[in-house]
Design an enzyme around this catalytic site. Sequence first.
Site, short mmCIF file in Angstrom:
data_model
loop_
_atom_site.label_atom_id
_atom_site.label_comp_id
_atom_site.label_asym_id
_atom_site.label_seq_id
_atom_site.Cartn_x
_atom_site.Cartn_y
_atom_site.Cartn_z
N THR A 13 -24.63 23.48 -14.60
CA THR A 13 -24.73 24.68 -13.76
C THR A 13 -23.57 24.75 -12.76
O THR A 13 -22.90 25.77 -12.65
CB THR A 13 -26.06 24.64 -12.98
OG1 THR A 13 -27.12 24.53 -13.93
CG2 THR A 13 -26.25 25.90 -12.16
N GLU A 125 -18.15 19.18 0.57
CA GLU A 125 -18.91 20.21 1.28
C GLU A 125 -20.19 20.58 0.54
O GLU A 125 -21.24 20.79 1.16
CB GLU A 125 -18.03 21.47 1.44
CG GLU A 125 -18.69 22.64 2.15
CD GLU A 125 -19.05 22.31 3.59
OE1 GLU A 125 -18.15 22.23 4.41
OE2 GLU A 125 -20.25 22.10 3.89
N GLU A 186 -37.15 20.39 -11.14
CA GLU A 186 -36.91 19.72 -12.41
C GLU A 186 -38.25 19.40 -13.08
O GLU A 186 -39.28 19.34 -12.43
CB GLU A 186 -36.20 18.38 -12.16
CG GLU A 186 -34.96 18.44 -11.32
CD GLU A 186 -33.74 18.91 -12.10
OE1 GLU A 186 -33.75 18.77 -13.34
OE2 GLU A 186 -32.81 19.44 -11.47
N LYS A 201 -28.95 13.50 1.72
CA LYS A 201 -28.26 14.46 2.58
C LYS A 201 -28.32 14.04 4.05
O LYS A 201 -27.35 14.23 4.79
CB LYS A 201 -28.84 15.86 2.35
CG LYS A 201 -28.50 16.36 0.93
CD LYS A 201 -29.32 17.56 0.50
CE LYS A 201 -28.93 17.98 -0.92
NZ LYS A 201 -29.85 19.02 -1.46
#
Lengths: 419, 419
Positions: A13, A125, A186, A201
């Site tokens: 993707t 980023e 998922e 993160k």
Amino acid sequence: MKKIKVGILGCGTVGGGVYTLLTKNRSVIAGREGLDFEVVQIADVRAPKGIPAKIRSKDAYAVINNPDIEIIVETIGGVKPALDFVLAAFKAGKSVVTANKELIAKEGERLFAAAAASGVSFLFEASVGGSIPIIAALRNNLAANQIKEIYGIVNGTTNYILTKMTEEKMEFSAALKKAQELGFAEANPTADVDGYDAAYKAAILARVALGAEINFKEVSFEGISKISLSDIRYADEIGGVIKLLAVVKNSSAGIEIGVRPTIVSKKHPLASVSNEFNAIFVNSDAAGEQMYYGRGAGALPTASAIAADLIEIARSSGEPIGLPEPKIFKRLDSNESMGRYYFHLKVADKFGVLSEIAGILADQKVSIDAVLQKETSNNVATLIIITHEANEKNIAAALKQIGDLSVVKSVKNVLRVGL
Amino acid sequence: MKKIKVGILGCGTVGGGVYTLLTKNRSVIAGREGLDFEVVQIADVRAPKGIPAKIRSKDAYAVINNPDIEIIVETIGGVKPALDFVLAAFKAGKSVVTANKELIAKEGERLFAAAAASGVSFLFEASVGGSIPIIAALRNNLAANQIKEIYGIVNGTTNYILTKMTEEKMEFSAALKKAQELGFAEANPTADVDGYDAAYKAAILARVALGAEINFKEVSFEGISKISLSDIRYADEIGGVIKLLAVVKNSSAGIEIGVRPTIVSKKHPLASVSNEFNAIFVNSDAAGEQMYYGRGAGALPTASAIAADLIEIARSSGEPIGLPEPKIFKRLDSNESMGRYYFHLKVADKFGVLSEIAGILADQKVSIDAVLQKETSNNVATLIIITHEANEKNIAAALKQIGDLSVVKSVKNVLRVGL
């Protein structure tokens, strides 16, 4: 016009999105930036659709070692084999842009050091918040600030599930199923619902905001699978909504890096971040409170962030862009970590239960802000207790004792309250 | 360690904030960036408090021509004398950072050209949204995107007033008075409440996002002084809140740049931006919807943005940072500008009034979405009409005819509905 030839590793993707965006907006970027990006080769073990055969390869090293290619975009995900490819790219003198949060959370320090040693740029980023330029904000726009705290809704899957539970009164399992049908979750949802993704993160945010050396094993995290529709309802009654937050807090006593489901006041800007959207709330000494909101996933949103990194590298004319050396921060002891808590208990419906529980809390110096006695069925009552600020260690000790009481049938859930 | 000596012109709230921040966080910036900023001279006609006498000057040109100073921070505000000082700084080979939105909106093109001609950098992050890095986001992070639309709450004074009207049912004049008492509004509030300040910012946003040549005279704007508590209440009834929005829209038919009070759906992220906070909502082709939220004014928040510009210039090692050449865009005709509208009318309380009004709207091809008939007193009824999408020209023609009807006592207000 400066020409920059780009190679992409992994054409799922995100990799496909990077190809699409750089192709579609090639003249837009050229007109505005004087930079002409061309994707000259894409490696993928499959034969992805929509990619011209002449730029496809099954061999990542063919792309890495292609002498025409200046910058490598890594969009494979996961540690293996992405780590080897990125290290090989640095060795070949190529700058790398990645969206791979797991790779950075687990191997970040090694990669930052290797990029610096090779004199190449390494940007990421897209690894936190998808399209949202939170890494740039922390690295550049807030560079004159001391960051005090960060609270991020950084996992779109869990935010979508919590939104459906809140707005449409769906149970967790039904909301998860819907998220899977829509492609927001998922088939194996563990990485999202158990908090791993948000924890990666959190570690990255702490590294960029504070320079805190990445050590993923030290990130404490928790997911949302224990949250029931009744928790959502009780949170609503006390004026809040449940959000899964990545948390980075910096104080003189130490830093906290973690992920926890939290009851956020409806008045807080994070409360209105719904569905698959992400947002990162940052509080720093000069800028004060800020929030960055946008799409945290998806082909083009993620590609937008990757393209911004490519543009930054291309503009830098060879000066490598990276992070300063990491620092070791003292982690906050559970003894020092303060917070308000929500307990959801199932207790025997008889006299004296609340008094026993309140006694334990008082012994542990945990003071009670509110008690809600809810539905009773089969002589089992639901008890919701909201505490004032207390330290984590005392809360844990009190919960242990409360759980051991014969009148307490179960501790259904424990959540943080407020930021 | 790279040393950068800075001079400041104007030592009011913002200039003083820059001095405070660069002094307070000097070692933080040095540690993280390897950049040692020192404010070596500050010019102000007054003798500002808290600034050491040895770095004070009453002569701006002494600062501009001080050979030690590499970068000038302009925080005087307004066009005169700031324009002359900034042009002189460029001529002296100094880069300039400013927070001056009026200067850029009125003299931007001249300044961008002069900076480029002198080979110096000219940055202005703090001119829109205070601490919020919206200029950087548009210039860097969204550089691979085509920006479709921007809606910004960019004036803290009017947002504070509208929030007080909404949450505390204050009338406009009482809310303005409260804003003045708290220092959120000037003694002469025209620049804020009549929309000038937001219009400056709309022009700057269009320049950065689209490259649209700044021509402030072409920015259409409107303030909030006509908004009554009843408008706030009716907006609430249809599920919205009134916000003053700076608008930049780009379509193949042309661009729109303006400022207008708008009824924003409560579900939109901009609706929850309260009090003096600012937020800019951006929709672009790859990143999709984003919102940037934070403090739009104040000493340290504004200084945070100015310091980010200083750091960017210091990092760029001499390569001047500026904007690409402007482009002339076709402005959208009122014939092509589409929107939904809210009419607040005072009409005679008798049969046939609505039918007359509806007839005029039908003739102008304006279809009605909803009609609310409100309080009647002294035979005067309040009529609220919400239209479907219609073009501005037809709305204006219909309003003219409606206003001329003998049964219509007054057109109290006309607002846009939705983004």
